[in-house]
Design a protein around this motif. Structure first.
Motif, PDB file in Angstrom:
ATOM      1  N   THR A 149      71.034  39.396  43.571  1.00  0.00           N
ATOM      2  CA  THR A 149      71.304  38.799  42.267  1.00  0.00           C
ATOM      3  C   THR A 149      70.767  39.658  41.128  1.00  0.00           C
ATOM      4  N   LEU A 150      69.994  40.697  41.474  1.00  0.00           N
ATOM      5  CA  LEU A 150      69.397  41.567  40.454  1.00  0.00           C
ATOM      6  C   LEU A 150      69.995  42.958  40.442  1.00  0.00           C
ATOM      7  N   VAL A 151      70.300  43.500  41.621  1.00  0.00           N
ATOM      8  CA  VAL A 151      70.804  44.873  41.692  1.00  0.00           C
ATOM      9  C   VAL A 151      71.855  44.945  42.797  1.00  0.00           C
ATOM     10  N   SER A 152      72.915  45.697  42.548  1.00  0.00           N
ATOM     11  CA  SER A 152      74.015  45.806  43.500  1.00  0.00           C
ATOM     12  C   SER A 152      73.641  46.723  44.655  1.00  0.00           C
ATOM     13  N   ALA A 153      73.870  46.251  45.871  1.00  0.00           N
ATOM     14  CA  ALA A 153      73.610  47.085  47.048  1.00  0.00           C
ATOM     15  C   ALA A 153      74.653  48.190  47.178  1.00  0.00           C
ATOM     16  N   GLU A 154      75.834  48.005  46.526  1.00  0.00           N
ATOM     17  CA  GLU A 154      76.900  48.992  46.648  1.00  0.00           C
ATOM     18  C   GLU A 154      76.624  50.242  45.812  1.00  0.00           C
ATOM     19  N   ASP A 155      76.222  50.064  44.550  1.00  0.00           N
ATOM     20  CA  ASP A 155      76.075  51.230  43.682  1.00  0.00           C
ATOM     21  C   ASP A 155      74.692  51.361  43.069  1.00  0.00           C
TER      22      ASP A 155
ATOM     23  N   MET B   3      84.647  43.365  41.825  1.00  0.00           N
ATOM     24  CA  MET B   3      83.267  43.031  41.453  1.00  0.00           C
ATOM     25  C   MET B   3      83.017  41.532  41.595  1.00  0.00           C
ATOM     26  N   GLU B   4      84.010  40.728  41.159  1.00  0.00           N
ATOM     27  CA  GLU B   4      83.850  39.286  41.286  1.00  0.00           C
ATOM     28  C   GLU B   4      83.811  38.868  42.752  1.00  0.00           C
ATOM     29  N   ALA B   5      84.625  39.521  43.575  1.00  0.00           N
ATOM     30  CA  ALA B   5      84.621  39.213  45.007  1.00  0.00           C
ATOM     31  C   ALA B   5      83.292  39.596  45.642  1.00  0.00           C
ATOM     32  N   ASN B   6      82.714  40.733  45.210  1.00  0.00           N
ATOM     33  CA  ASN B   6      81.405  41.137  45.733  1.00  0.00           C
ATOM     34  C   ASN B   6      80.349  40.097  45.408  1.00  0.00           C
ATOM     35  N   TRP B   7      80.399  39.569  44.173  1.00  0.00           N
ATOM     36  CA  TRP B   7      79.441  38.520  43.808  1.00  0.00           C
ATOM     37  C   TRP B   7      79.623  37.291  44.701  1.00  0.00           C
TER      38      TRP B   7
END
Length: 580
Positions: free
Chosen positions: A234-240, A486-490
């Motif tokens: 919820t704080l930082v993206s694991a992808e990028d 991005m929305e799907a990743n969330w």
């Protein structure tokens, strides 16, 4: 120290501080551990906290924020040279200046930034005085072992040590190896996300709440790792590795000026910087190069963010009566640029656009400083116009995604615009080698042939413009798809968080039932309280999901505006190529 088989139950619901939202700045590698930093302060209630290696302050400011939120009397100290090292990279003065601008007004009453080497800071602390030590300096095995052993006498009987980067095995990182050794000597636990964070229980009188957490985490490592990894998502993206939607990203930015001699490369040891008042507008910056003899070349970095900039003017002043003054042929002095050079309304200015995080251009100035004393400083004045700077991470993600598309667009447009084929060029070269006679020249260069050539050029230009419009439409479609992804990743991270909560709820109920049947009574009330808290967490996640969808819609609108500007820039770049 031995953790008994039965330790009083650890109740996560009693520590809602893990949900507190931080404000972060690059680099973001530590951001995923901020929820645990909050929890560690809540459980340990340290009297003294020391961090070795702070950089931009994401970890240190998180510990300080927890101290202030909980109203503790903890004395906090960050120890760092704020110059960087082999693993973080060397960086300029702006990192320390920016951190201090944030730190001092918020936490200065109980915290200090101690600018020195780790070993030199040891006399500042009494033996057995530090309850919480976070080591995040140079990450080689020898360095982290030296730091731990040097500071061990300073640790109290209540002490906990945290080691970052325990899950990094390349680039000569050796924290993982040293943590494995500590694991055989002390009770410990490791989070694997965010490059890894090792928890080492060093003291023999660590407060019971912290021991309860360690015991629970050791008993159910997958559950606790999943829970905190989901919080990290919820704080930082694991992808990028960029901050997630909704995270407050500090917008403090700085311009940098690098200098070098001929034959050298630019590095952070030869750089000066100045913090910007904002990322929009025209600013006059004054930077000082220590020695004129070290500055054959300058590299101007407007800011470490994507955007569109204009270097309006550059002035040099080394104190001589005949100082060089303003550089009036700036464009001619450019050796290389990281980004695209643009035409500007000011003849002496240079426009620069970049989709990456390091826009810069290099200029040659050795001849302009020939009359200067090589050992005296040079004052460099920069006037820079910040037309559009992309600060928020979602927009930066999409810009980086489209950068490759635009690169292909430029290549395609250049190939299509070129009015001469390789055969044409070969024929032209042969003609120059064997010039025709004057009558033949008059015969071939008729008005009719010129008209045919113009028609041919116009046809190729129309074809190039059609390709350009088609590619811009492709960019629009990719921006939309990127937003949906991005929305799907969330949604996936949200679902992962829900599964972790459900598993945690089930495990806690099972353990409570076991305690009720075998040891104590009255556990139903504990479960009811926990279940209420977990339901609150569920509601919080639902609210965050709705908020994220709204933010994504706003990002799409902003990206549409950015895409329109990029289209205009591409047109300008295209016509510049045509004219050349």
């Amino acid at each position: 120290m031995n953790l008994d088989l039965y330790t009083p139950k650890f109740h996560l619901e009693q520590h809602p501080i893990v949900l507190m939202r931080p404000s972060v700045r690059p680099p973001y590698s530590w951001v995923g551990h901020i929820p645990f930093a909050y929890l560690a302060v809540d459980l340990l209630r340290p009297r003294s906290f020391v961090e070795l290696g702070t950089d931009s302050g994401n970890s240190y400011l998180a510990f300080c924020k927890a101290v202030r939120t909980l109203g503790l009397t903890t004395r906090c100290t960050a120890v760092d040279s704020w110059k960087g090292d082999e693993h973080t990279g060397r960086y300029g003065e702006d990192v320390y200046v920016t951190l201090r601008a944030v730190h001092d007004p918020l936490y200065g009453e109980f915290s200090r930034l101690l600018r020195t080497r780790f070993d030199d800071a040891l006399p500042e602390f009494a033996d057995a005085s530090i309850d919480l030590l976070h080591i995040d300096g140079l990450h080689t095995y020898e360095a982290v072992r030296h730091d731990f052993e040097s500071w061990l006498p300073k640790l109290s009987e209540r002490a906990i040590v945290l080691l970052h980067d325990t899950n990094v095995h390349e680039r000569e990182f050796g924290v993982w190896k040293f943590f494995d050794e500590l694991h055989t000597r002390y009770p410990s636990f490791e989070f694997r996300h965010g490059n890894g964070l090792g928890i080492v229980v060093v003291g023999s009188e660590v407060p019971a709440p912290f021991l309860q957490f360690v015991h629970a985490a050791q008993a159910e490592p997958d559950t606790y790792r999943s829970f905190f990894e989901a919080l990290a998502g919820t704080l930082v993206s694991a992808e990028d590795g960029l901050p997630a939607n909704g995270v407050d990203v500090g917008t403090t930015a700085a311009a940098r000026l690098y200098y070098r001699k001929a034959g050298e490369t630019f590095d952070e040891s030869r750089a000066v910087s100045q913090v910007l008042p904002s990322t929009e507008g025209v600013f006059d910056l004054e930077l000082v190069v220590p020695r004129a003899g070290d500055a054959d070349f300058l590299r101007i970095d407007p800011v470490d963010l994507p955007g569109v900039f204009e270097i309006v003017s550059v002035t040099l002043d080394c104190g001589n009566s005949g100082e060089p003054g303003a550089i009036d042929n700036l464009r001619e002095r450019i050796g290389q640029a990281n980004g695209d050079l643009l035409q500007t309304e000011i003849v002496s200015g240079v426009g620069l656009s970049s989709f990456g995080n390091d826009p810069n251009l290099e200029i040659k100035i050795d001849d302009l400083l020939a009359s200067c004393d090589a050992n005296k400083p040079v004052n460099v004045g920069l006037r820079i116009r910040y037309e559009a700077v992309v600060v928020d991470p979602p927009s930066r993600r999409l810009l980086l995604t489209q950068a490759a598309v635009l690169a292909n667009l430029r290549e395609s447009a250049t190939n299509r615009i070129d009015p001469l084929s390789s055969a044409d060029l070969a024929t032209g070269a042969q003609s120059r080698a064997n010039p025709p006679s004057a009558p033949h020249l008059r015969e071939t260069m008729t008005a009719e042939s010129i008209a045919q050539l113009e028609e041919r050029l116009e046809g190729r230009l129309r074809e190039a413009m059609q390709t350009l419009h088609s590619d811009v439409q492709t960019i629009r479609e990719r921006i939309e798809r990127s937003g949906e992804e991005m929305e799907a990743n969330w949604e996936r991270r949200h679902a992962s968080f829900e599964r972790a909560l459900a598993q945690l709820r089930n495990d806690i109920r099972t353990f409570d039932d076991f305690l009720r049947d075998n040891f104590v009574s009255g556990q139903d009330k504990h479960y009811e309280n926990l279940d209420t808290t977990l339901r609150s967490l569920q509601s919080y996640l639902d609210e965050q999901a709705d908020r994220t969808r709204q933010e994504m819609q706003q990002h799409r609108q902003r990206l549409g505006q950015i895409e329109e500007k990029l289209g205009r820039l591409e047109n300008r770049s295209l016509w510049s190529m045509i004219k050349s």
